[in-house]
Design an enzyme around this catalytic site. Structure first.
Site, short mmCIF file in Angstrom:
data_model
loop_
_atom_site.label_atom_id
_atom_site.label_comp_id
_atom_site.label_asym_id
_atom_site.label_seq_id
_atom_site.Cartn_x
_atom_site.Cartn_y
_atom_site.Cartn_z
N PRO A 9 0.79 -1.23 0.00
CG PRO A 9 -0.19 -1.16 2.10
CD PRO A 9 0.47 -2.09 1.14
CG ASN A 10 -0.34 4.39 1.13
OD1 ASN A 10 -1.26 4.93 0.52
ND2 ASN A 10 -0.49 3.87 2.33
NE ARG A 17 1.47 14.88 1.89
CZ ARG A 17 0.67 14.75 2.96
NH1 ARG A 17 -0.49 14.15 2.84
NH2 ARG A 17 1.03 15.22 4.12
CE1 TYR A 22 8.87 5.29 3.03
CE2 TYR A 22 7.29 7.09 3.08
CZ TYR A 22 7.79 5.93 3.61
OH TYR A 22 7.22 5.39 4.73
CG ASN A 73 8.48 -2.01 0.36
OD1 ASN A 73 7.92 -2.17 1.46
ND2 ASN A 73 9.02 -0.87 0.00
CB ALA A 76 1.43 -0.02 6.18
CG HIS A 79 5.29 -2.37 10.04
ND1 HIS A 79 6.61 -2.75 10.03
CD2 HIS A 79 5.21 -1.31 9.20
CE1 HIS A 79 7.29 -1.94 9.23
NE2 HIS A 79 6.45 -1.05 8.71
CG ASP A 86 0.02 -17.71 7.66
OD1 ASP A 86 1.11 -17.94 8.23
OD2 ASP A 86 -1.05 -17.57 8.27
CD GLU A 97 11.12 -7.41 5.66
OE1 GLU A 97 11.79 -8.32 6.23
OE2 GLU A 97 10.39 -6.62 6.30
CG HIS A 99 11.22 -2.28 4.46
ND1 HIS A 99 9.86 -2.23 4.30
CD2 HIS A 99 11.50 -3.46 5.04
CE1 HIS A 99 9.33 -3.34 4.79
NE2 HIS A 99 10.31 -4.10 5.24
CB ILE A 100 12.11 2.87 -0.02
CG1 ILE A 100 11.58 2.06 -1.21
CG2 ILE A 100 12.75 4.19 -0.47
CD1 ILE A 100 10.36 2.67 -1.89
CB SER A 101 12.38 4.58 4.76
OG SER A 101 11.59 3.61 5.43
NE ARG A 106 10.14 5.89 8.68
CZ ARG A 106 9.20 5.78 7.75
NH1 ARG A 106 9.36 4.92 6.75
NH2 ARG A 106 8.11 6.52 7.81
NE ARG A 110 7.07 4.11 9.98
CZ ARG A 110 6.00 4.26 9.19
NH1 ARG A 110 5.66 3.32 8.35
NH2 ARG A 110 5.28 5.38 9.24
O1 CA2 Z 1 10.50 2.07 3.72
C1 CA2 Z 1 9.66 1.39 3.14
O2 CA2 Z 1 9.80 0.95 2.01
C2 CA2 Z 1 8.31 1.12 3.83
O3 CA2 Z 1 7.94 -0.22 3.51
C3 CA2 Z 1 7.33 2.12 3.22
C4 CA2 Z 1 5.94 2.08 3.84
C5 CA2 Z 1 6.01 2.13 5.37
O4 CA2 Z 1 4.73 1.92 5.92
C6 CA2 Z 1 6.97 1.07 5.93
O5 CA2 Z 1 7.04 1.20 7.33
C7 CA2 Z 1 8.37 1.24 5.34
C8 CA2 Z 1 5.12 3.28 3.30
C9 CA2 Z 1 4.90 3.23 1.80
C10 CA2 Z 1 4.89 4.54 1.09
O6 CA2 Z 1 4.19 5.55 1.78
C11 CA2 Z 1 4.08 6.80 1.23
C12 CA2 Z 1 3.51 7.75 2.06
C13 CA2 Z 1 3.34 9.05 1.61
C14 CA2 Z 1 3.74 9.39 0.32
C15 CA2 Z 1 4.29 8.44 -0.50
C16 CA2 Z 1 4.46 7.14 -0.05
#
Ligand code: CA2
Length: 144
Positions: A9-10, A17, A22, A73, A76, A79, A86, A97, A99-101, A106, A110
Site C-alpha cells: 500500500p501507498n 509526499r 522516500y 516491499n 505498512a 508490520h 502465511d 524483503e 524497504h526504501i527507508s 524509525r 515499524r
Molecule cells: O520504507 C519502506 O519501504 C516502507 O515499507 C514504506 C511504507 C512504510 O509503511 C513502511 O514502514 C516502510 C510506506 C509506503 C509509502 O508511503 C508513502 C507515504 C506518503 C507518500 C508516499 C508514499
C-alpha cells in the site's frame, strides 16, 4: 529465472509526499529502475502493486510454480500481516524483503516485520537500489 517484485500500500504514491523519507522519484521510476536492473542481471521481472492485503495474498499464491524468486516491499502490511507471511510460506518461493527507508531508525511500530523470519534477507535504507540488491541476492543464492 523469473523474479516477481511486489509492492504494498501507498508505494504507488512515491514521489508525491514524504519526499524526505522516500525520495522524489515515482512508482513508475521504480518500475523502470527495476526493469533496467533485471536486464543488467539477465533475469525476467514482473511487477505487482496493491493497496489491498488480499490482492497481495492472491498474487503470492498465483506465483506458485511460475516464479523463482520474490522481492517484496509489503509497506505498512510488513508490520501487521500474518496473511502475507502465511502466503509466502505456502508457496515456499525464496523471498527478499525490501524497504526504501531506513526502517530501523524509525518509529517503534515499524520495528516488527511479520515476514522477516521467512525471508532470506531484509534490505532497508538503500532506496531503489535495495530492489536491485534483492535481485542480486536471489541470483547469488541460486534462486532465480
Ligand atoms: O520504507 C519502506 O519501504 C516502507 O515499507 C514504506 C511504507 C512504510 O509503511 C513502511 O514502514 C516502510 C510506506 C509506503 C509509502 O508511503 C508513502 C507515504 C506518503 C507518500 C508516499 C508514499
Amino acid at each position: 529465472m523469473k523474479i516477481l517484485v511486489i509492492n504494498g500500500p501507498n508505494i504507488n504514491m512515491l514521489g508525491i509526499r514524504e519526499k524526505n523519507i522516500y525520495g522524489s522519484e515515482t512508482y513508475e521510476d521504480l518500475l523502470r529502475f527495476c526493469k533496467d536492473a533485471a536486464d543488467e542481471l539477465g533475469v525476467e521481472v514482473s511487477f505487482f502493486q496493491s493497496n489491498h492485503e488480499g490482492a497481495l495474498v492472491d498474487t503470492i499464491q498465483e506465483a506458485y510454480g511460475k516464479i523463482d524468486g520474490i522481492v517484496i516491499n509489503p509497506a505498512a502490511y510488513t508490520h501487521t500481516s500474518v496473511a502475507i507471511l502465511d502466503a509466502l510460506k505456502a508457496v515456499s518461493i525464496p523471498t527478499v524483503e525490501v524497504h526504501i527507508s531506513d526502517v530501523p531508525s524509525r518509529e517503534d511500530f515499524r520495528q516488527i516485520s511479520y515476514i522477516r523470519p521467512y525471508c532470506i534477507r531484509t534490505i532497508t535504507g538503500m532506496g531503489f537500489e535495495g530492489y536491485k540488491e534483492a535481485m542480486k541476492e536471489l541470483l547469488k543464492k541460486g534462486c532465480a
